[in-house]
Design a protein around this motif. Structure first.
Motif, short mmCIF file in Angstrom:
data_model
loop_
_atom_site.label_atom_id
_atom_site.label_comp_id
_atom_site.label_asym_id
_atom_site.label_seq_id
_atom_site.Cartn_x
_atom_site.Cartn_y
_atom_site.Cartn_z
N MET A 184 -5.63 7.16 -10.47
CA MET A 184 -5.11 7.23 -8.94
C MET A 184 -5.33 5.41 -9.48
N GLU A 185 -4.42 4.39 -8.68
CA GLU A 185 -5.17 2.85 -8.17
C GLU A 185 -5.17 3.38 -6.91
N ILE A 186 -6.15 1.89 -6.45
CA ILE A 186 -6.72 2.46 -4.74
C ILE A 186 -5.90 1.33 -4.74
N SER A 187 -4.99 0.75 -3.59
CA SER A 187 -4.29 -0.01 -3.47
C SER A 187 -5.20 -0.78 -2.34
N PHE A 188 -5.65 0.06 -1.29
CA PHE A 188 -6.07 -0.31 -0.03
C PHE A 188 -6.53 0.95 0.37
N VAL A 189 -8.09 0.53 1.31
CA VAL A 189 -8.40 1.67 2.35
C VAL A 189 -8.94 1.46 3.26
N ARG A 190 -8.31 2.21 4.81
CA ARG A 190 -8.29 1.36 5.79
C ARG A 190 -8.70 2.64 6.90
N ILE A 191 -9.61 2.60 7.79
CA ILE A 191 -10.31 3.77 9.29
C ILE A 191 -9.10 2.98 9.76
N ASP A 192 -8.17 3.74 10.56
CA ASP A 192 -7.86 3.53 11.74
C ASP A 192 -7.12 5.35 12.52
N ASP A 193 -8.18 4.91 12.97
CA ASP A 193 -8.17 6.15 13.75
C ASP A 193 -6.19 6.92 13.93
N ARG A 194 -5.33 6.20 14.21
CA ARG A 194 -3.94 6.16 14.25
C ARG A 194 -3.68 6.94 12.82
N LEU A 195 -3.82 6.66 12.40
CA LEU A 195 -3.86 6.86 10.73
C LEU A 195 -2.46 5.98 9.97
N ILE A 196 -1.08 6.47 9.96
CA ILE A 196 0.14 5.60 9.44
C ILE A 196 1.31 5.67 11.02
N HIS A 197 0.95 4.72 11.39
CA HIS A 197 1.55 3.65 12.69
C HIS A 197 2.68 3.10 12.41
N GLY A 198 3.14 2.49 13.55
CA GLY A 198 4.02 0.55 13.24
C GLY A 198 2.98 -0.53 12.30
N GLN A 199 2.04 -0.50 12.29
CA GLN A 199 1.71 -1.69 11.81
C GLN A 199 1.10 -1.23 10.46
N VAL A 200 0.72 0.06 9.93
CA VAL A 200 0.72 0.24 8.58
C VAL A 200 1.62 0.34 8.39
N ALA A 201 2.78 0.75 8.45
CA ALA A 201 4.08 1.62 8.06
C ALA A 201 5.12 0.29 7.61
N THR A 202 5.32 -0.57 8.63
CA THR A 202 5.16 -2.15 8.42
C THR A 202 4.60 -2.98 7.45
N VAL A 203 3.72 -3.60 7.54
CA VAL A 203 2.49 -4.32 6.87
C VAL A 203 2.15 -4.11 6.04
N TRP A 204 0.96 -3.29 6.50
CA TRP A 204 -0.28 -2.45 5.27
C TRP A 204 0.40 -1.93 4.09
N THR A 205 1.40 -1.43 4.39
CA THR A 205 2.17 -1.08 3.20
C THR A 205 2.68 -2.20 2.29
N LYS A 206 3.01 -3.43 2.69
CA LYS A 206 3.17 -3.80 1.60
C LYS A 206 2.44 -5.22 0.85
N ALA A 207 1.63 -5.21 2.42
CA ALA A 207 0.25 -6.00 1.59
C ALA A 207 0.08 -5.29 0.83
N SER A 208 -0.52 -4.33 0.58
CA SER A 208 -1.57 -3.30 -0.75
C SER A 208 -0.56 -2.99 -1.50
N ASP B 29 -1.64 9.59 -11.73
CA ASP B 29 -2.44 8.39 -12.22
C ASP B 29 -1.32 6.93 -11.92
N SER B 30 -0.04 7.77 -11.98
CA SER B 30 0.65 6.17 -11.60
C SER B 30 0.66 6.26 -9.77
#
Length: 163
Positions: A1-25, A75-76
């Motif tokens: 498994m490739e680690i794209s990004f690791v983030r501590i954010d107590d909201r977990l999946i929310h707007g910023q993660v869904a729209t920005v961090w997924t693409k950036a990572s 692994d993928s």
């Protein structure tokens, strides 16, 4: 498994993660890792429902997340790991997950916590976990938004005389 990004954010999946961090990572999977959340059927269901289209999300307790990371059948996966706190990140690292860097983006205020940025509040347990993570050679960077400049978390804690 490739680690794209690791983030501590107590909201977990929310707007910023869904729209920005997924693409950036560049991830294709989102793994929210938390014993507490994995054992809360309503919160788990809500997180899975807000997963952005085109991605697959999982909400797993820490031990299952460690096992998934080590399982060659995944692994993928290019995984964006999300956590609510540094103690769970430390458990993953101690369980053999090879994180190189952890983004600290959001930890809300609760009684007994000290605010260190406009989005991050910590208590003694958090600080102790951050110190242990850092001692293992893992970068800890404060950054609320993807376009923000990285700030070294340990340096920030030192500047505030918290360590």
């Amino acid at each position: 498994m490739e680690i794209s990004f690791v983030r501590i954010d107590d909201r977990l999946i929310h707007g910023q993660v869904a729209t920005v961090w997924t693409k950036a990572s560049g991830c294709n999977r989102i793994m929210a890792c938390s014993d507490e959340v994995a054992n809360d059927p309503l919160r788990k269901q809500l997180l899975l429902q807000v997963c952005p289209q085109g991605y697959k999300a999982y909400v797993l307790p820490i031990e299952k997340a460690i096992a998934a990371y080590k399982n060659p059948k995944y692994d993928s996966f290019k995984t964006l790991f999300l956590f609510t706190n540094p103690t769970d990140v430390l458990r993953m690292i101690e369980g053999g997950v090879d994180f190189k860097s952890v983004n600290v983006g959001g930890m809300c205020f609760k009684e007994g916590k000290t605010q260190i940025t406009n989005a991050v509040c910590v208590d003694d347990k958090d600080i102790e976990s951050f110190k242990k993570i850092s001692e293992k050679g893992v970068e800890l960077e404060l950054r609320k938004l993807a376009q923000d400049s990285k700030v070294d978390l340990i340096d920030k804690l030192k500047s505030l005389n918290l360590i």
